[in-house]
Design an enzyme around this catalytic site. Structure first.
Site, PDB file in Angstrom:
ATOM      1  N   SER B 247       0.830  -1.355   0.059  1.00  0.00           N
ATOM      2  CA  SER B 247       0.032   0.007   0.041  1.00  0.00           C
ATOM      3  C   SER B 247       0.797   1.234  -0.104  1.00  0.00           C
ATOM      4  CB  SER B 247      -0.605  -0.120   1.448  1.00  0.00           C
ATOM      5  OG  SER B 247      -2.059   0.749   1.098  1.00  0.00           O
ATOM      6  N   GLN B 269      -0.453   4.685   6.888  1.00  0.00           N
ATOM      7  CA  GLN B 269       0.067   3.808   5.703  1.00  0.00           C
ATOM      8  C   GLN B 269       1.188   2.933   6.088  1.00  0.00           C
ATOM      9  OE1 GLN B 269      -2.061   4.343   3.409  1.00  0.00           O
ATOM     10  NE2 GLN B 269      -1.374   2.695   2.595  1.00  0.00           N
ATOM     11  N   HIS B 272       0.688  -0.564   7.790  1.00  0.00           N
ATOM     12  CA  HIS B 272       0.175  -1.734   7.124  1.00  0.00           C
ATOM     13  C   HIS B 272       1.209  -2.903   7.073  1.00  0.00           C
ATOM     14  CE1 HIS B 272      -4.100  -0.944   5.906  1.00  0.00           C
ATOM     15  NE2 HIS B 272      -3.747   0.171   5.678  1.00  0.00           N
ATOM     16  N   GLU B 337      -1.359   5.229  -5.205  1.00  0.00           N
ATOM     17  CA  GLU B 337      -2.776   4.410  -4.594  1.00  0.00           C
ATOM     18  C   GLU B 337      -3.575   5.518  -3.923  1.00  0.00           C
ATOM     19  OE1 GLU B 337      -2.238   1.596  -1.435  1.00  0.00           O
ATOM     20  OE2 GLU B 337      -4.240   0.671  -2.052  1.00  0.00           O
ATOM     21  N   HIS B 338      -3.153   5.959  -2.824  1.00  0.00           N
ATOM     22  CA  HIS B 338      -3.737   7.001  -2.132  1.00  0.00           C
ATOM     23  C   HIS B 338      -3.234   8.519  -2.376  1.00  0.00           C
ATOM     24  CE1 HIS B 338      -4.311   3.184   0.225  1.00  0.00           C
ATOM     25  NE2 HIS B 338      -5.429   3.563   0.469  1.00  0.00           N
ATOM     26  N   ASP B 371     -10.906   4.448   4.236  1.00  0.00           N
ATOM     27  CA  ASP B 371     -10.350   3.035   4.505  1.00  0.00           C
ATOM     28  C   ASP B 371     -11.465   2.357   4.927  1.00  0.00           C
ATOM     29  OD1 ASP B 371      -7.950   3.053   3.369  1.00  0.00           O
ATOM     30  OD2 ASP B 371      -6.914   2.869   5.216  1.00  0.00           O
ATOM     31  N   HIS B 430     -16.387 -14.686 -45.147  1.00  0.00           N
ATOM     32  CA  HIS B 430     -17.281 -13.400 -44.669  1.00  0.00           C
ATOM     33  C   HIS B 430     -17.908 -12.574 -45.517  1.00  0.00           C
ATOM     34  CE1 HIS B 430     -14.385 -14.492 -41.080  1.00  0.00           C
ATOM     35  NE2 HIS B 430     -14.827 -13.226 -40.355  1.00  0.00           N
TER      36      HIS B 430
END
Lengths: 440, 440
Positions: B247, B269, B272, B337-338, B371, B430
């Site tokens: 993360s 962060q 994690h 990500e954030h 979150d 075709h």
């Protein structure tokens, strides 16, 4: 001259029908360790040596002897020339196809949620999503026999409609042979730059970038086993589309159509390659016989009869079903790439279909119209992946960012909730970050 | 007690700033051949032996000794019991979070194009797309220390809002230890069935199905290296979400906020895991010093201080920028990500952001609110994949089928175009399929 083409027959009343059917659908996974090892080596070399590796591989695989990667770029002027030199008939056909594909995808952009949105809560907290097109996209176009200008339109136009600023096309030109229809299609579709490189080295150049070739954010387009292996390997560094399997058609038919039309629609799938699969579901045994007779009658006239015959013998199925309702159930189990419903009121059956890449309704909607110019994309999920994936579209060239703006008042109520849950997960810094925003 | 936590400093004016920055972002790919080989073996055994393989692996890895896979299923009654036995505070927090996540995703379903659409052309030809929810979805929930009830909500609720009929959750319970918050979250989110299995064997069961465990169409949710390798391997048989990396948070700050808040957001962060990454971009050198001081001051109070300290020392960056405009440019290169924008008028900077998983605007919007309970999904693209991918959403649990109904009149004009293009590609069947529908 009529020949007898033996095609596998099934009936939904057969013992073990369902497992037999599912077994006929699946092909052994093309999981070639030698190809993968060769690809890993190519990716590494392009990543470390850049342009020099591209020159070497292009000399080795395509026999192009040039001094710089810049010489492998085709100018916009050359693309335009390719377009201007088409026959009036071809020019008009490509123009019409491109315009219809563009119109359809512009509608898709409006309808398929490719816009930002936001809502405001009572306490002033604002939540939503922001939509942004990808910055730069790479399109792989195969060279040689499978060089399809229609694929250039189908891959490039949705990207441009999405608002992608720069579309980079790569197309190998072994021995320098350029396909003018492919270049003309690139011109019409608004491709920004074209490099005559191919194989895993082209995928690597697009994923990592070299001095001359810019890196992209996503790579789309079909390719051989080396290209597919390279795309799998660079997934994560860049986005990729689905890795396509052999093409398939499933025809649901109530027997109220000229059997020659059905035979030709089955052929048009089978002529792609020997692994392509054509399946007919029909409640009318007599009509199935008529289709078999049409196949026997029409095959000798087809220029690609050998490919068609091999495909039909090895992979086609003519399946008798109880009724059209059962046909729809079976169609959902097959989850075909192309599903034709040739029936008096096709919509009543289309409503029952949950899984298919594209649904072609009514006797006049031959699948080949969709391949070229109806408007919808011809890049479709194969091998039962229509259960969970979609046709290529504008939505593949945008992405979303969540937008979160919590008001001071909102932080008071949400902060309590977040604190409780964070403590429950043992993440105390998360809890403290929320608690610090609470009024004392 | 104050400690000094050494955190890497950069300035956008440094020589080679951009390559130095990009190098600090990337982690070596976790591409472990031994894990992959073990996973291939587990997948094969589950595919061939079904329930028996599940029982054996669950005995081996989780030390659960049962006689049938049915005994590994948790009943809905047990889920409800887990919910009813929560403390009132936890029950209320989970209820509020679930309701907010549901409301946001219901809005997303309306706005993000999760509906069928069609338009009719002058000649009666109808074109569009049909949207269908996936039939059945599997959610992987890790056991042990990373067991997060919030993840159950974030994965299951969008599936249910999309209309998925059956959501199957798998969660390992080593030695039989069940996490009641996780089970309560499954109850609130409307998960249909729960099996206490985990690892590659659980992924295999969901992908291939066993006698007791039904196969699904897509597997989502986080897991360890074995789970990630298994998801990569079954991709194609089923859909998967992105394989998440560690993360990351990027904070853009103009210096008009309490530096303790910034320090705690960086901690949240870092706590994690050791590989998580926290980055601050700020034009104000004095404020950066204040944040460093807050970090030194606050760290000793944190229960997870060892994880936080390792993460900050190895992976955090405090970067001085020229101004907020430059900060936005750098943020686009990082594609975090954030992304928190802690600034006086955050929207003026948010407008300049093209690449981020989620954008948290304003000083009250701590990332931890997002979150847990703001409403938007916390499953977000990591490792710069926000350049081309999106937060998990309702759109991940639906898929589209193209709808094509060409009228008899339409087949006359489109047939000519398709015929020309098909001949140009050497696909005569075709062409013939289109030509047969032309009036003589």
């Amino acid at each position: 001259m009529t020949v007898a083409i033996p095609i596998q027959r099934l009936s939904s009343q057969d013992a073990n029908f369902k497992p037999k059917l599912l077994a006929s659908l699946s092909l052994p996974m093309a999981d070639d360790a030698a190809i993968d090892a060769a690809v890993v080596n190519i990716l590494k070399q392009v990543q470390s040596e850049g342009d020099i590796a591209i020159l070497n591989f292009t000399k080795q695989f395509d026999r192009l002897n040039v001094n710089s990667v810049a010489e492998l770029e085709i100018s916009k002027k050359d693309l335009e020339q390719a377009y201007l030199q088409l026959s009036p008939e071809q020019k008009s056909a490509l123009d019409i196809a491109a315009q219809r594909v563009r119109t359809y995808h512009e509608q898709q952009r409006k309808e398929a949620g490719c816009h930002s949105w936001e809502y405001t809560e009572k306490d002033g907290t604002r939540l939503g999503q922001k939509v942004t097109p990808l910055d730069r996209v790479g399109i792989y176009v195969p060279g040689g026999k499978a060089a399809y200008p229609s694929s250039v339109l189908m891959n490039a136009i949705p990207a441009k409609v999405a608002g992608v600023q720069e579309v980079i096309m790569v197309v190998p030109t072994p021995d320098g042979a350029r396909n003018s229809l492919v270049l003309a299609a690139a011109w019409i579709a608004g491709v920004d730059r074209v490099f005559t490189i191919g194989g895993a080295q082209a995928v690597a150049a697009l994923a990592y970038g070299t001095k001359t070739i810019p890196s992209v954010d996503k790579i789309v387009g079909p390719g051989n086993a080396y290209v597919a292996a390279a795309k799998r390997r660079v997934f994560g560094t860049v986005g990729i589309d689905m890795i396509a399997g052999p093409s398939e058609i499933l025809i649901l038919c109530d027997g109220t159509i000229d059997p020659d039309w059905i035979a030709m629609d089955l052929f048009s799938q089978a002529e792609h390659d020997e692994l392509a699969q054509s399946i007919l579901l029909c409640p009318d045994a007599t009509f199935i016989e008529k289709v078999q007779a049409s196949i026997n009658k029409l095959l000798p006239e087809m220029p690609r009869k050998q490919v068609i015959e091999t495909s039909l013998k090895n992979r086609a199925l003519l399946i008798q079903v109880k009724d059209m309702n059962e046909a729809c159930d079976i169609a959902n189990a097959i989850a075909a790439e192309h599903l034709e419903i040739c029936a008096a009121n096709p919509r009543q059956w289309a409503e029952k279909i949950r899984h298919a890449g594209a649904i072609f309704m009514g006797n006049y909607t031959s699948e080949s119209l969709g391949d070229y110019c109806a408007g919808p994309n011809h890049v479709l999920p194969t091998a039962r992946t229509a259960r969970f994936s979609s046709p290529l579209g504008v939505y593949d060239f945008i992405k979303r960012s969540s937008m979160i703006e919590v008001s001071e008042a909102g932080a008071q109520t949400l902060g309590q909730v977040a604190s409780t849950l964070a403590h429950g997960e043992g993440l105390q810094a998360h809890a403290r970050a929320a608690e610090m925003r609470l009024k004392k």
